[in-house]
Design a protein around this motif. Structure first.
Motif, PDB file in Angstrom:
ATOM      1  N   UNK A  12       0.819  -1.221   0.000  1.00 22.85           N
ATOM      2  CA  UNK A  12       0.000   0.000   0.000  1.00 22.85           C
ATOM      3  C   UNK A  12       0.851   1.269   0.000  1.00 22.85           C
ATOM      4  N   UNK A  13       2.137   1.120   0.278  1.00 26.89           N
ATOM      5  CA  UNK A  13       3.008   2.294   0.324  1.00 26.89           C
ATOM      6  C   UNK A  13       2.878   3.084   1.617  1.00 26.89           C
ATOM      7  N   UNK A  14       2.591   2.413   2.723  1.00 27.61           N
ATOM      8  CA  UNK A  14       2.405   3.086   4.011  1.00 27.61           C
ATOM      9  C   UNK A  14       3.707   3.337   4.766  1.00 27.61           C
ATOM     10  N   UNK A  15       4.855   3.060   4.154  1.00 20.58           N
ATOM     11  CA  UNK A  15       6.131   3.278   4.842  1.00 20.58           C
ATOM     12  C   UNK A  15       6.276   4.728   5.294  1.00 20.58           C
ATOM     13  N   UNK A  16       5.925   5.691   4.447  1.00 28.75           N
ATOM     14  CA  UNK A  16       6.058   7.101   4.820  1.00 28.75           C
ATOM     15  C   UNK A  16       5.238   7.429   6.063  1.00 28.75           C
ATOM     16  N   UNK A  17       4.024   6.922   6.118  1.00 25.52           N
ATOM     17  CA  UNK A  17       3.175   7.166   7.300  1.00 25.52           C
ATOM     18  C   UNK A  17       3.769   6.502   8.535  1.00 25.52           C
ATOM     19  N   UNK A  18       4.250   5.269   8.381  1.00 28.18           N
ATOM     20  CA  UNK A  18       4.847   4.558   9.508  1.00 28.18           C
ATOM     21  C   UNK A  18       6.074   5.304  10.028  1.00 28.18           C
ATOM     22  N   UNK A  19       6.891   5.820   9.120  1.00 26.08           N
ATOM     23  CA  UNK A  19       8.070   6.583   9.539  1.00 26.08           C
ATOM     24  C   UNK A  19       7.675   7.894  10.205  1.00 26.08           C
ATOM     25  N   UNK A  20       6.617   8.524   9.732  1.00 26.54           N
ATOM     26  CA  UNK A  20       6.140   9.765  10.353  1.00 26.54           C
ATOM     27  C   UNK A  20       5.669   9.503  11.790  1.00 26.54           C
ATOM     28  N   UNK A  21       4.944   8.418  11.980  1.00 31.79           N
ATOM     29  CA  UNK A  21       4.499   8.025  13.323  1.00 31.79           C
ATOM     30  C   UNK A  21       5.708   7.721  14.200  1.00 31.79           C
ATOM     31  N   UNK A  40       6.796  -4.974   8.868  1.00 32.92           N
ATOM     32  CA  UNK A  40       6.155  -5.046   7.556  1.00 32.92           C
ATOM     33  C   UNK A  40       4.901  -5.922   7.604  1.00 32.92           C
ATOM     34  N   UNK A  41       3.918  -5.522   6.809  1.00 29.39           N
ATOM     35  CA  UNK A  41       2.668  -6.263   6.725  1.00 29.39           C
ATOM     36  C   UNK A  41       2.053  -6.083   5.348  1.00 29.39           C
ATOM     37  N   UNK A  42       0.798  -6.502   5.213  1.00 30.52           N
ATOM     38  CA  UNK A  42       0.078  -6.365   3.954  1.00 30.52           C
ATOM     39  C   UNK A  42      -1.413  -6.221   4.240  1.00 30.52           C
ATOM     40  N   UNK A  43      -2.223  -6.303   3.223  1.00 30.68           N
ATOM     41  CA  UNK A  43      -3.687  -6.225   3.332  1.00 30.68           C
ATOM     42  C   UNK A  43      -4.165  -4.915   3.963  1.00 30.68           C
ATOM     43  N   UNK A  44      -3.461  -3.808   3.722  1.00 34.21           N
ATOM     44  CA  UNK A  44      -3.918  -2.499   4.172  1.00 34.21           C
ATOM     45  C   UNK A  44      -3.673  -2.178   5.632  1.00 34.21           C
ATOM     46  N   UNK A  45      -2.864  -2.970   6.304  1.00 28.27           N
ATOM     47  CA  UNK A  45      -2.634  -2.783   7.733  1.00 28.27           C
ATOM     48  C   UNK A  45      -1.821  -1.521   8.014  1.00 28.27           C
ATOM     49  N   UNK A  46      -2.206  -0.804   9.053  1.00 26.18           N
ATOM     50  CA  UNK A  46      -1.409   0.264   9.654  1.00 26.18           C
ATOM     51  C   UNK A  46      -1.883   0.366  11.090  1.00 26.18           C
ATOM     52  N   UNK A  47      -1.083  -0.185  12.002  1.00 25.51           N
ATOM     53  CA  UNK A  47      -1.457  -0.216  13.415  1.00 25.51           C
ATOM     54  C   UNK A  47      -0.293   0.228  14.276  1.00 25.51           C
ATOM     55  N   UNK A  48      -0.631   0.675  15.482  1.00 28.31           N
ATOM     56  CA  UNK A  48       0.369   1.026  16.488  1.00 28.31           C
ATOM     57  C   UNK A  48       0.033   0.215  17.734  1.00 28.31           C
ATOM     58  N   UNK A  49       1.010  -0.559  18.208  1.00 24.76           N
ATOM     59  CA  UNK A  49       0.812  -1.394  19.392  1.00 24.76           C
ATOM     60  C   UNK A  49       1.879  -1.083  20.431  1.00 24.76           C
ATOM     61  N   UNK A  50       1.460  -1.059  21.686  1.00 24.86           N
ATOM     62  CA  UNK A  50       2.383  -0.862  22.803  1.00 24.86           C
ATOM     63  C   UNK A  50       2.400  -2.147  23.605  1.00 24.86           C
ATOM     64  N   UNK A  51       3.578  -2.743  23.721  1.00 22.19           N
ATOM     65  CA  UNK A  51       3.742  -3.998  24.445  1.00 22.19           C
ATOM     66  C   UNK A  51       2.691  -5.030  24.021  1.00 22.19           C
TER      67      UNK A  51
END
Length: 76
Positions: A12-21, A40-51
């Motif tokens: 999806x090209x979400x690397x830029x967003x992940x790096x911004x976060x 890295x993931x696929x299927x539209x994933x963009x998540x933030x997890x703590x522990x």
């Protein structure tokens, strides 16, 4: 000290967003975190997890770096 994982969709090209976060979290909480890892993931994933606990998911929430930082602040 907490560990944060940002899982993002490669096709999806979400690397830029992940790096911004990642940058925003390190800038805000760098001295209180063990690690902020990009996963890295696929299927539209963009998540933030703590522990291992997801605190923000693109599938449920609008993309807003400030909101992600607020959620992380509340969780650490």
């Amino acid at each position: 000290m907490s560990t944060i994982e940002i899982e993002y969709c490669v096709p999806c090209g979400f690397l830029d967003r992940a790096e911004e976060i990642q940058h925003a979290l390190l800038k805000q909480f760098g001295d209180r975190l063990d690690r902020v890892a990009l996963v890295t993931g696929d299927h539209g994933v963009l998540t933030v997890a703590i522990d291992g606990e997801i605190v923000w998911d693109k599938a449920d929430d609008d993309y807003d770096v400030d909101e992600i930082v607020r959620r992380v602040r509340g969780a650490i």
